[in-house]
Scaffold this motif. Structure first.
Motif, PDB file in Angstrom:
ATOM      1  N   UNK A 185      33.285  62.082  72.318  1.00 38.44           N
ATOM      2  CA  UNK A 185      33.748  63.550  72.641  1.00 38.44           C
ATOM      3  C   UNK A 185      33.409  64.110  74.098  1.00 38.44           C
ATOM      4  N   UNK A 186      34.437  64.852  74.684  1.00 34.62           N
ATOM      5  CA  UNK A 186      34.180  65.274  76.037  1.00 34.62           C
ATOM      6  C   UNK A 186      34.328  64.635  77.288  1.00 34.62           C
ATOM      7  N   UNK A 187      35.041  63.245  77.000  1.00 33.62           N
ATOM      8  CA  UNK A 187      35.288  62.169  77.619  1.00 33.62           C
ATOM      9  C   UNK A 187      36.767  62.502  78.422  1.00 33.62           C
ATOM     10  N   UNK A 188      37.400  63.211  77.825  1.00 32.69           N
ATOM     11  CA  UNK A 188      38.813  63.706  78.182  1.00 32.69           C
ATOM     12  C   UNK A 188      40.157  63.081  77.690  1.00 32.69           C
ATOM     13  N   UNK A 189      40.057  62.991  76.409  1.00 33.36           N
ATOM     14  CA  UNK A 189      41.045  62.489  75.591  1.00 33.36           C
ATOM     15  C   UNK A 189      42.338  63.189  76.022  1.00 33.36           C
ATOM     16  N   UNK A 190      42.281  64.552  76.027  1.00 37.86           N
ATOM     17  CA  UNK A 190      43.267  65.477  75.988  1.00 37.86           C
ATOM     18  C   UNK A 190      44.479  64.824  76.960  1.00 37.86           C
ATOM     19  N   UNK A 191      43.817  64.712  78.221  1.00 41.38           N
ATOM     20  CA  UNK A 191      44.766  64.353  79.329  1.00 41.38           C
ATOM     21  C   UNK A 191      45.645  63.071  79.266  1.00 41.38           C
ATOM     22  N   UNK A 192      45.177  62.264  78.304  1.00 42.99           N
ATOM     23  CA  UNK A 192      45.760  61.116  78.095  1.00 42.99           C
ATOM     24  C   UNK A 192      46.983  61.310  77.411  1.00 42.99           C
ATOM     25  N   UNK A 193      47.258  62.354  76.793  1.00 44.88           N
ATOM     26  CA  UNK A 193      48.684  62.547  76.121  1.00 44.88           C
ATOM     27  C   UNK A 193      49.160  63.719  76.902  1.00 44.88           C
ATOM     28  N   UNK A 194      48.452  64.990  77.431  1.00 46.28           N
ATOM     29  CA  UNK A 194      48.858  66.176  78.203  1.00 46.28           C
ATOM     30  C   UNK A 194      49.703  65.518  79.359  1.00 46.28           C
ATOM     31  N   UNK A 195      49.095  64.605  80.021  1.00 44.17           N
ATOM     32  CA  UNK A 195      49.857  64.247  81.444  1.00 44.17           C
ATOM     33  C   UNK A 195      50.983  63.606  81.126  1.00 44.17           C
ATOM     34  N   UNK A 196      51.193  62.494  80.352  1.00 44.01           N
ATOM     35  CA  UNK A 196      52.508  61.849  80.032  1.00 44.01           C
ATOM     36  C   UNK A 196      53.669  62.715  79.518  1.00 44.01           C
ATOM     37  N   UNK A 202      41.409  56.925  81.605  1.00 43.31           N
ATOM     38  CA  UNK A 202      42.297  58.047  81.462  1.00 43.31           C
ATOM     39  C   UNK A 202      43.566  57.253  82.341  1.00 43.31           C
ATOM     40  N   UNK A 203      43.788  56.904  83.231  1.00 41.83           N
ATOM     41  CA  UNK A 203      44.631  56.341  84.110  1.00 41.83           C
ATOM     42  C   UNK A 203      45.310  55.289  83.571  1.00 41.83           C
ATOM     43  N   UNK A 204      44.722  54.242  83.123  1.00 47.21           N
ATOM     44  CA  UNK A 204      45.343  53.307  82.481  1.00 47.21           C
ATOM     45  C   UNK A 204      46.032  53.626  81.169  1.00 47.21           C
ATOM     46  N   UNK A 205      45.334  54.360  80.460  1.00 49.54           N
ATOM     47  CA  UNK A 205      45.913  54.899  79.270  1.00 49.54           C
ATOM     48  C   UNK A 205      47.269  55.807  79.607  1.00 49.54           C
TER      49      UNK A 205
END
Ligand code: ADP
Ligand code: ZN
Length: 512
Positions: free
Chosen positions: A39-50, A20-23
């Motif tokens: 699935x369940x890995x936490x993809x959403x935060x990869x765009x929500x945080x940016x 997530x952090x590198x992404x």
């Protein structure tokens, strides 16, 4: 504000997971980015945080209209200015959201891909007037013909990033893409020098088992008696069978409910909620069940019928063991299912797409017949390397021993070559064993390879040939007649003396 701080203060999590952090850093630096994460890995935060750290608006494209409201509601609860636009909203609601967008009051906007389509292209004109800083494309595999869930409306997205006011980076995310699909997503979305982040697909706490399907309901009962009081999902192919099996299980004293797309929404919701609250232990469902379900203590997923492709199988089995505790994936397999499914996977008036889907079905059937590590096969399917023994699939647990199978392979492969790749397993075995049967052509009885494998039993030959298929030295051709052909690697064995290791069940030693 750093991304860690946003993670903690807005989402309440202590540390990043996977990549997530590198992404997030890649996105913040303005790169096009591709994320493959289970699935369940936490993809959403990869765009929500940016989205929260960048100026302006982030557009999130998602095909899952049914989940949009929940996603947006959850974000709003965390204090994030999120909104969605889709066909479930009336005109007033949509107009209100558009006003908010004009006022820069929204940080994250979820839209369905249909929005971008031709007839509503004035929506794209509207987007052009906004200050957009990131485009996130969720379920990005939908853009690829090679994926298992191609959606034509996704093709419209390829230009989106280019037509906006300024150049905007794109982040594409998916949990399900084999190697070809991964490449195709990058091509179709025209991602420029994308940074690629792939998380491991291994689910170490899930054990994979495949059992020949005989009397499947009794087999299911037997399994469930060993897993009493645990929560699980039983997948079947048809709506009718979900109801039938759920009823039968209830009669047998299990706490089971059906779930399929044909049930009333109220009934579906009721069954789903009851399952989430552990009031119902077993959900018997078609593939309609599971999307967006986040239940951590699912201890097993049973497939009564063969799934249509590895992507679906992986997704469905992946609903087990989210809590990291030991869980089971059990598949009942029969060849009949493969034939039955052929009709289901074909797509009317689309030969090319049908061929891809048939190939995916074939890869699924191959998985079910593997004699080698199932986990390795699954991970390789998604492009990940893995050592041969996982120790937690039926094949590994049967404690195979590895033997030098070079000579065995040489014999089998040269038989296949001598027979010009035109015969099936049975014929090849009879030929190798020097069968006197009239079925073997006279011409073949004069070949040098005829009878070179006489010392190995029929059953063992069958095992070794399956093994060679699992290792890609042999290919089961699914033309009009099932024949064996050489794999690409076979030439190294035949001509360069490459060593081949094959697995053989320890018990076999005692049988011979
Ligand atoms: P995906 O879209 O990859 O299936 P989600 O983005 O929905 O996964 O995340 C799955 C769950 O994991 C959600 O409940 C989410 O809040 C949670 N999650 C995501 N990242 C983290 C993290 N770094 N720490 C703890 N929980 C997380
Ligand atoms: Zn294994």
């Amino acid at each position: 504000m750093t991304s860690e701080k946003v993670l903690k203060e807005v989402f309440g999590y202590e540390s990043f997971r996977h990549r997530q952090k590198d992404t997030i850093n890649s996105v913040l630096q303005g790169n096009d980015t591709f994320v493959l994460m289970p699935t369940g890995g936490g993809k959403s935060l990869c765009y929500q945080i940016p989205a929260l750290m960048l100026e302006g608006l982030t557009i999130v494209i998602s095909p899952l209209i049914a989940l949009m409201k929940d996603q947006v509601d959850a974000l709003k609860l965390s204090g994030v200015a999120a909104a969605y636009l889709n066909s479930t909203q009336d005109h007033h609601e949509q107009a209100y959201i558009m006003d908010m967008l004009k006022l820069n009051e929204v940080k994250l906007l979820y839209v369905a891909p249909e929005r971008i389509l031709g007839k509503e292209s004035n929506f794209v004109d509207f987007l052009k007037t906004l200050d957009i800083s990131l485009i996130a494309i969720d379920e990005a595999h939908c853009i690829s013909h090679w994926g298992h869930d191609f959606r034509p409306e996704y093709l419209m997205l390829s230009e989106l990033a280019k037509v906006l006011k300024k150049k905007v980076p794109t982040i594409a995310l998916t949990a399900t893409a084999d190697k070809i699909t991964q490449k195709d997503i990058v091509d179709k979305l025209k991602l420029e020098n994308p940074q690629v982040f792939i998380s491991s697909f291994n689910r170490p706490n899930i054990q994979y088992h495949v059992t020949p399907k005989r009397n499947s309901f009794d087999q299911l009962l037997d399994f469930l008696h060993h897993n009493k009081d645990e929560s699980g999902i039983v997948y079947t192919l048809t709506r009718k069978s979900t109801e039938k099996i759920a009823n039968q299980l209830t009669e047998e004293g299990f706490n089971a409910k059906p779930y399929h797309a044909g049930l009333d929404t109220a009934v579906k919701t009721k069954h789903q909620e009851a399952f989430l609250k552990d009031e119902v232990k077993i959900i018997v469902a078609t593939i309609a069940f599971g999307m967006g379900i986040d239940k951590s203590n699912v201890r097993y997923v049973v497939h009564m019928d063969l799934p249509k492709n590895i992507e679906s199988y992986y997704q469905e089995t992946g609903r087990a063991g989210r809590d990291g505790l030991p869980s089971q994936a059990l598949l009942f397999f029969s060849f009949g299912d493969v034939f039955k499914l052929k009709g289901f996977v074909e797509i009317e008036d689309n030969q090319k797409q049908s061929a891809i889907m048939l190939q995916k079905l074939d890869q699924m059937a191959k998985y079910a017949q593997l004699k080698t590590c199932r986990r390795k096969y699954l991970l390789n399917y998604f492009g990940e390397e893995f050592a041969i023994h996982c120790g937690a699939c039926d094949n590994c647990l049967n404690t195979f021993e590895t033997i030098d199978g070079t000579e065995i392979a040489q014999k089998a492969l040269s038989a296949v070559t001598r027979l010009e790749e035109r015969f099936g397993v049975n014929y090849i075995i009879d030929f190798l064993r020097g069968s006197k049967s009239e079925k073997i052509w006279d011409r073949h009885k004069n070949l040098k390879t005829y009878g070179v494998g006489a010392e190995i039993s029929k059953e063992d030959w069958r095992h070794y040939i399956n093994e060679l298929i699992g290792l890609d030295y042999l290919i089961r051709d699914n033309g009009q007649y099932p024949v064996l052909k050489l794999g690409k690697k076979s030439w190294d064995v035949l001509n360069k003396g490459e060593k081949v290791s094959v697995n053989q069940p320890i018990t076999q030693r005692y049988e011979t």
